[in-house]
Design an enzyme around this catalytic site. Structure first.
Site, mmCIF file in Angstrom:
data_model
loop_
_atom_site.group_PDB
_atom_site.id
_atom_site.type_symbol
_atom_site.label_atom_id
_atom_site.label_comp_id
_atom_site.label_asym_id
_atom_site.label_seq_id
_atom_site.Cartn_x
_atom_site.Cartn_y
_atom_site.Cartn_z
ATOM 1 C CG ASP A 267 -2.171 0.939 0.883
ATOM 2 O OD1 ASP A 267 -2.072 1.759 -0.060
ATOM 3 O OD2 ASP A 267 -3.203 0.860 1.587
HETATM 4 C C1 BGC Z 1 -4.902 3.371 -0.130
HETATM 5 C C2 BGC Z 1 -4.946 2.372 -1.265
HETATM 6 C C3 BGC Z 1 -4.736 3.075 -2.565
HETATM 7 C C4 BGC Z 1 -3.415 3.806 -2.506
HETATM 8 C C5 BGC Z 1 -3.051 4.555 -3.766
HETATM 9 C C6 BGC Z 1 -3.670 4.237 -0.182
HETATM 10 O O1 BGC Z 1 -3.770 5.282 0.712
HETATM 11 O O2 BGC Z 1 -4.998 2.704 1.104
HETATM 12 O O3 BGC Z 1 -6.168 1.693 -1.262
HETATM 13 O O4 BGC Z 1 -4.795 2.186 -3.620
HETATM 14 O O5 BGC Z 1 -3.446 4.749 -1.450
HETATM 15 O O6 BGC Z 1 -3.860 5.661 -3.931
#
Ligand code: BGC
Length: 741
Positions: A267
């Site tokens: 993530d």
């Molecule tokens: C989120 C993810 C997301 C990523 C990219 C993170 O803060 O938890 O679900 O895909 O950001 O935007």
């Protein structure tokens, strides 16, 4: 020669500057007729250590490097899961200001789950995959399948509800649809990211049985049946390690037990340590905080845990090259399945077809919770004046909520949808009713809507009630929104209640006009202290571009509602196991003390009456159920049992009913839930039509996870199959026996 031409085309499509002479033989990695593993090994053998490491970490906010020298393109990711996120600057979250990146906003995944229709999932996946493909993304950051453990989780709207079986069945076609476009679905957030508050620090303590029975099945189905090409490690910790660098989840379970051969993506900013990132199953690091300047490296991304620090360890021999090779193999597989698959389609973006797909999914997901005296659908032969009250009737909902925020090509508000549908058949008036806080801009995208209203609460209520007095229908459209502390990433809700004094507005309207319909827009359960005073209640979700059209077609009866709740609406927060027993929201540590008793499993165990049950949803027609029958009274673990039940549409409108199968185990060596969903089927019936629904029960449906054996076991004994219209509306039961082999 033919192969040479093919490979040349492949390189051209990959946008590579590499030139092959007509005589050159086709490198194995470019030869699509060769087995993928052979191609992977061939490509790997041509790569330098630097090139390998470069593939393992981001080069921009959403991309990672390919190998131009070899014609291997960069990887481009996009959120997900409700539409294709607008382009952001190379190294910032802010919008890049493109004018051709306005997408179709699809309904939130809670709505998709509420359709209880895998065909809607397939349509969703195919459509959003086409949008991703058109925009040249080869990884879609979605779908999300974290289990709905608490109604306070700000991100529940991006997931598929509280039940492992429902979310497993619904996630598979989504993935297959996305990937049919040559775009990888990246299932998230693996695992145990069940709240937003303290998501970066909390270590989840959970017993193995609960992990395997409740929190892992949807991921397992995504990997083994959906064949997802990518998965994202969650922000939180499990067994003391962050999930994106987690030996137990990634090496032991995901790759070891499930045989996953895709890529593990972190993530954004979820990685915190080089050695764990190297050894514990991660392939690609994204979104880490960087300090390029003080480190003096060429760019900030070189400071990622899997960048220069990794390279140094490899060069010094402290880490064996095999470690980077493992990661690059997974990444190459991703590339061959996506960007370097010359047969993948071209995709399409923001099309009327995608709008229609979103609308259909929305219409199938809206849930009619209550409808006393058939107040709905609106009778347009009689109605002269319809009053719409509430901020959510006009508020932009596609922007906000965190990473799933969208720059939508268009968004039909509920008020607009209702007005368009009713046209001049009746007068449609609007009163604000309440005023929430200002919408936040997301990633530089302004909402472009000023809903500031400085009138007092009492003034707003008085205006609404005044207009409500002689209205034929009052449609209150409220609920939550995508602001912080509501349905939004990064933090949770502070309570179950509706914000902005809405309970008071609804109470006042209910006293003024008996034809009141409350339409709750949210991705979460909300408290409804006024439930007995309001004759009709509709659960609408964040429905995307076509929100207003879908809501209008349900309210007017153009479409007969057929959604069923994918999670329980408790009366009070304490009616939820996590809140009654758990350590929520635990800062460093949080124990899931309620164990397997999540959602209706808790409700059943504690004999609590929910506000609205899991699986509940009404229709404008009526259905009757026949008695469930079985093809045998006893089965062995190697056999299957066939259950049959007839369902008839006894009303005068066509409609759809989702028949649900729950299994009850009479006696077991470990405590089991009273019942568990093990089958469902949505049937579409014309007035008077009857259909027979068939369920197949196998050993898997009767098993529980035995932590001592670390395996699923089905204990011989007596079971019951319960068939019903919801988890609390069981229509018929049948007993059968499982014998030992
Ligand atoms: C989120 C993810 C997301 C990523 C990219 C993170 O803060 O938890 O679900 O895909 O950001 O935007």
């Amino acid at each position: 020669m033919q192969k040479t031409i093919k490979s040349f085309i492949a390189i051209l499509l990959a946008g590579s500057p590499v030139c092959l002479s007509a005589q050159s033989s086709v490198p194995v990695y470019l030869d699509e007729t060769k087995p993928i593993e052979q191609r992977v090994e061939d490509a790997l053998s041509r790569m330098t250590l630097e090139e390998k490491v470069a593939m393992c970490h981001a080069q921009s906010k959403f991309s990672s490097r390919g190998i131009p020298r070899l014609g291997i393109p960069d990887n481009w990711m996009s959120d997900g899961p409700h539409g294709i996120r607008a382009e952001v600057f190379w190294d910032e979250w802010d919008q890049a200001g493109w004018t051709n990146d306005s997408c179709t906003a699809f309904p939130a995944l809670t709505c998709l789950a509420a359709s209880w229709n895998p065909e809607m999932s397939a349509l969703y996946g195919k459509s959003i995959g086409e949008e991703a493909r058109y925009r040249n993304k080869n990884v879609l950051l979605g779908p999300g399948v974290n289990i709905y453990r608490t109604p306070l989780n700000g991100r529940n709207f991006e997931y598929m509800g509280e039940d492992p079986y429902l979310s497993s069945r619904m996630v598979i076609p989504y993935i297959q649809g996305v990937q049919s476009n040559g775009v990888a679905a990246c299932v998230k957030h693996f695992a145990l990211n069940n709240q937003e508050t303290n998501r970066h620090t909390v270590n989840v303590n959970i017993d193995d049985r609960t992990l395997y029975e409740i929190y892992l099945p949807a991921f397992k189905a995504a990997v083994q049946e959906g064949k997802a090409w990518a998965i994202m490690g969650a922000y939180n910790k499990y067994k003391g390690q962050w999930c994106g660098q987690n030996q137990y989840l990634l090496n032991d379970i995901l790759r070891g037990e499930w045989g996953f051969d895709g890529v593990v993506v972190s993530d954004w900013g979820g990685i915190n340590n080089t050695r764990q990132a190297i050894y514990n199953g991660l392939d690609m690091e994204f979104g880490s905080w960087t300090d390029g300047l003080s480190e003096g490296t060429s760019d900030a991304y070189s400071n990622y845990y899997l960048a220069t620090p990794f390279l140094k360890l490899l060069k010094s021999g402290e880490v064996k090259e095999e470690e980077v090779d493992k990661k690059v193999r997974n990444i190459l597989r991703l590339v061959f399945r996506t960007t370097m698959n010359t047969k993948r389609p071209w995709g399409s973006f923001g099309t009327p077809e995608h709008g229609a797909a979103g609308r259909k999914i929305a219409e199938e997901g809206i849930v009619l919770l209550k409808n006393e005296q058939n107040l709905l659908p609106i009778d347009l032969t009689k109605a002269k004046k319809i009053l719409v009250v509430g901020e959510n009737a006009v508020k932009v909902m596609t922007i906000g909520g965190g990473s799933s925020s969208l720059k939508a090509k268009y968004e039909i508000s509920p008020q607009e949808g209702i007005k368009q549908r009713i046209g001049n058949q009746a007068e449609v008036l609007f009163a604000r009713g309440y005023a929430g806080e200002k919408s936040k801009a997301q990633d530089g995208l302004q909402v472009g809507q000023d809903l500031t209203d400085n009138r007092s609460e009492d003034e707003l209520i008085a205006e609404a009630c005044n207009l409500a007095k002689d209205a034929d229908y009052v449609l209150f459209i409220g609920g939550l929104n995508k602001n912080d502390g509501q349905d939004s990433e990064g933090n949770d809700r502070s309570g179950l209640g509706l914000p902005y004094n809405q309970d008071k507005v609804i109470g006042a309207l209910a006293k003024t006009n008996k034809n009141l319909v409350v339409i709750n827009i949210s991705g979460n359960a909300v408290a409804m202290p006024w439930v007995n005073e309001v004759p009709a209640i509709v659960q609408a979700w964040y429905l995307g571009s076509e929100a207003g059209h879908a809501i209008a077609s349900i309210l007017t009866g153009d479409v007969n509602p057929s959604g069923k709740l994918p999670f329980t609406f408790p009366v009070r927060l304490e009616d939820n196991g996590a809140h009654k027993l758990g350590d929520y929201p635990g800062k460093e540590e949080e124990t899931y003390r309620e164990g397997i008793f999540v959602g209706y499993r808790w409700i059943d165990k504690e004999k609590i009456k929910p506000l609205f049950s899991f699986g509940h949803g009404l229709s404008y027609t009526t259905f009757t159920y026949g008695k469930v029958t079985a093809d045998k009274k006893e089965m062995t673990p190697e056999q299957t049992l066939s259950l049959r039940v007839k369902v008839k549409n006894t009303g005068n409108r066509k409609g759809a009913e989702t028949v649900q199968l729950y299994i009850h185990d009479d006696k077991s060596s470990l405590p089991r839930p009273v019942k568990e969903l093990k089958g469902f089927k949505k049937v579409f019936l014309e007035p008077g039509e009857e259909q027979e629904v068939v369920f197949t029960v196998d050993k898997k449906a009767l098993s529980f996870f035995d932590p001592a054996k670390h395996d699923w076991i089905a204990e011989p004994g007596t079971f019951e199959a319960w068939v019903g219209a919801s988890s609390t509306d069981i229509k018929s039961k049948i007993t059968f026996k499982l014998n030992s082999l």
